[in-house]
Design an enzyme around this catalytic site. Structure first.
Site, PDB file in Angstrom:
ATOM      1  N   GLY A   1      -4.943   4.708   1.745  1.00  0.00           N
ATOM      2  CA  GLY A   1      -5.064   3.729   3.039  1.00  0.00           C
ATOM      3  C   GLY A   1      -4.440   4.368   4.124  1.00  0.00           C
ATOM      4  O   GLY A   1      -3.749   5.435   3.965  1.00  0.00           O
TER       5      GLY A   1
ATOM      6  N   ASN B   1      -8.486   3.685  -7.034  1.00  0.00           N
ATOM      7  CA  ASN B   1      -8.744   5.026  -6.704  1.00  0.00           C
ATOM      8  C   ASN B   1     -10.389   4.953  -6.186  1.00  0.00           C
ATOM      9  O   ASN B   1     -11.081   4.276  -6.923  1.00  0.00           O
ATOM     10  CB  ASN B   1      -8.816   5.845  -7.723  1.00  0.00           C
TER      11      ASN B   1
ATOM     12  N   TYR C   1     -14.043   5.591 -12.740  1.00  0.00           N
ATOM     13  CA  TYR C   1     -13.648   4.662 -11.799  1.00  0.00           C
ATOM     14  C   TYR C   1     -14.205   3.331 -12.544  1.00  0.00           C
ATOM     15  O   TYR C   1     -13.578   2.207 -12.449  1.00  0.00           O
ATOM     16  CB  TYR C   1     -14.372   4.691 -10.712  1.00  0.00           C
TER      17      TYR C   1
ATOM     18  N   ILE D   1       2.693   0.574  -6.172  1.00  0.00           N
ATOM     19  CA  ILE D   1       2.617  -0.627  -7.288  1.00  0.00           C
ATOM     20  C   ILE D   1       3.120   0.000  -8.664  1.00  0.00           C
ATOM     21  O   ILE D   1       3.750  -0.858  -9.472  1.00  0.00           O
ATOM     22  CB  ILE D   1       1.261  -0.917  -7.509  1.00  0.00           C
TER      23      ILE D   1
ATOM     24  N   LEU E   1      -0.094   4.030   0.767  1.00  0.00           N
ATOM     25  CA  LEU E   1      -0.843   4.943   1.750  1.00  0.00           C
ATOM     26  C   LEU E   1      -1.146   6.266   1.267  1.00  0.00           C
ATOM     27  O   LEU E   1      -1.443   7.219   2.108  1.00  0.00           O
ATOM     28  CB  LEU E   1       0.023   5.110   2.932  1.00  0.00           C
TER      29      LEU E   1
ATOM     30  N   ASN F   1     -22.307  -1.527  -2.910  1.00  0.00           N
ATOM     31  CA  ASN F   1     -21.620  -0.547  -2.007  1.00  0.00           C
ATOM     32  C   ASN F   1     -21.444  -1.228  -0.478  1.00  0.00           C
ATOM     33  O   ASN F   1     -22.407  -1.804  -0.017  1.00  0.00           O
ATOM     34  CB  ASN F   1     -23.053   0.615  -1.672  1.00  0.00           C
TER      35      ASN F   1
ATOM     36  N   ASN G   1      -4.470   4.721 -11.136  1.00  0.00           N
ATOM     37  CA  ASN G   1      -4.593   4.182  -9.754  1.00  0.00           C
ATOM     38  C   ASN G   1      -5.609   3.055  -9.799  1.00  0.00           C
ATOM     39  O   ASN G   1      -5.578   2.266  -9.019  1.00  0.00           O
ATOM     40  CB  ASN G   1      -5.224   5.261  -8.674  1.00  0.00           C
TER      41      ASN G   1
ATOM     42  N   ASP H   1       0.877  -1.153  -0.047  1.00  0.00           N
ATOM     43  CA  ASP H   1      -0.041  -0.089  -0.130  1.00  0.00           C
ATOM     44  C   ASP H   1       0.984   1.137  -0.057  1.00  0.00           C
ATOM     45  O   ASP H   1       1.824   1.420   0.782  1.00  0.00           O
ATOM     46  CB  ASP H   1      -0.889  -0.009   1.183  1.00  0.00           C
TER      47      ASP H   1
END
Length: 311
Positions: A36, A81, A146, A57, A33, A175, A97, A31
């Site tokens: 996160g 994202n 997205y 990544i 961050l 969701n 992302n 991660d």
């Protein structure tokens, strides 16, 4: 097994890691961050079967080294994202992302000989469809960057499975709600009312309605699919066949917080550009495999609100 989890410091990832460790797996987390929060994993400090790697990544050499060193039997790829509204102003956020991270994971898996990937996809790939959505719905025309990034990711996962003998489990989430959430309607409403319990502004007219699944049940479903579906490419909707409106979420949050704000709804039918106001989900395929959510959508929302207020 050795498991690599990308995006493990996020909302869903941190719950998944808890479940994987409880099952006895060795878990390496990647991660950067950016979204996160390392504090989500503080309770795992000192666990010899857990390692956190603060790595991007898209930093190919660093990520490939983590992949090679951890030698995973399976990758759970959750990094993406999660701010759909933000990517309206900067579509590159989802290109890099959400999509590019998936491609980088697949390439590193190929190089290191890793054959299994469990991918966190989304109902957003279906776009603004009026019907109840099942896995065979088409055409797939997402209305958010997205959703487009996740759909492109699914396509490359499919091609890598066909070309390099990999096995994949694609879970299209509804969701997801619960403690450790970092965004979403429940998160926003609770925090707004904590700051000012006298009023609550709400994006959209409140009639938006979607299926909500409690995060711990999502993790159960994800692990169940991984353990029980055995095709080379496995695709499942993960959610419930009931829905909850934004108005109902507002009532639940207000009741559980015991406040009496003035609620201000907007006139628009969606909360932001790229939002899908009405989502109806079919989960027959997951039910036929043998997994069913224990909570309805309304019950998941209430459970999540209570858990979030306790933290």
């Amino acid at each position: 097994m050795n498991i690599l989890v990308t995006g493990g410091a996020g909302f869903i990832g941190s719950h998944l890691i808890d479940a994987l460790l409880a099952l006895g797996h060795q878990v390496a987390v990647v991660d950067n961050l950016s979204l996160g929060d390392k504090r989500q994993l503080d309770h795992l400090a000192g666990n010899s079967r857990f390692a956190l790697h603060v790595v991007d990544i898209l930093d190919q050499s660093s990520f490939s080294k983590v992949m090679a060193d951890s030698a995973p039997d399976c990758v759970f790829h959750l990094a993406a994202n999660s701010d759909i509204a933000r990517s309206h102003d900067d579509p590159g956020v989802d290109f890099h992302n959400t999509f590019e991270t998936t491609y980088a994971v697949l390439c590193a898996m190929r190089t290191c000989g890793v054959k299994q990937i469990v991918f966190a996809s989304t109902s957003a790939i279906y776009g603004d469809a009026a019907c109840a959505l099942d896995e065979n719905h088409g055409p797939l025309l997402p209305v958010s960057h997205y959703g487009a990034g996740k759909l492109a990711s699914e396509a490359f996962i499919s091609s890598f499975v066909a070309n390099y003998g990999m096995q994949a489990w694609i879970a299209r989430f509804a969701n997801i709600v619960g403690e450790r959430a970092t965004h979403g309607a429940l998160f926003d409403f609770i925090n707004r009312l904590r700051r000012d319990p006298s009023e609550l502004p709400v994006r959209g007219n409140g009639e938006q309605a979607k299926p909500y699944l409690y995060v711990k049940e999502l993790v159960e479903a994800l692990l169940f699919i991984w353990q029980n579906a055995d095709e080379p490419l496995n695709v499942f909707n993960v959610g419930v066949d009931s829905r909850t409106s934004v108005q109902q979420i507002v009532r639940t949050v207000i009741d559980e917080m015991r406040v009496q704000p003035e609620v201000h709804y907007e006139k628009g039918s969606t909360g932001w550009i790229g939002d899908v106001a009405q989502v109806r989900y079919r989960v027959d395929k997951l039910g036929a495999l043998g997994w069913h959510a224990r909570r309805t959508s309304d019950q998941a929302v209430q459970c999540a609100v209570r858990a979030m207020l306790e933290t």
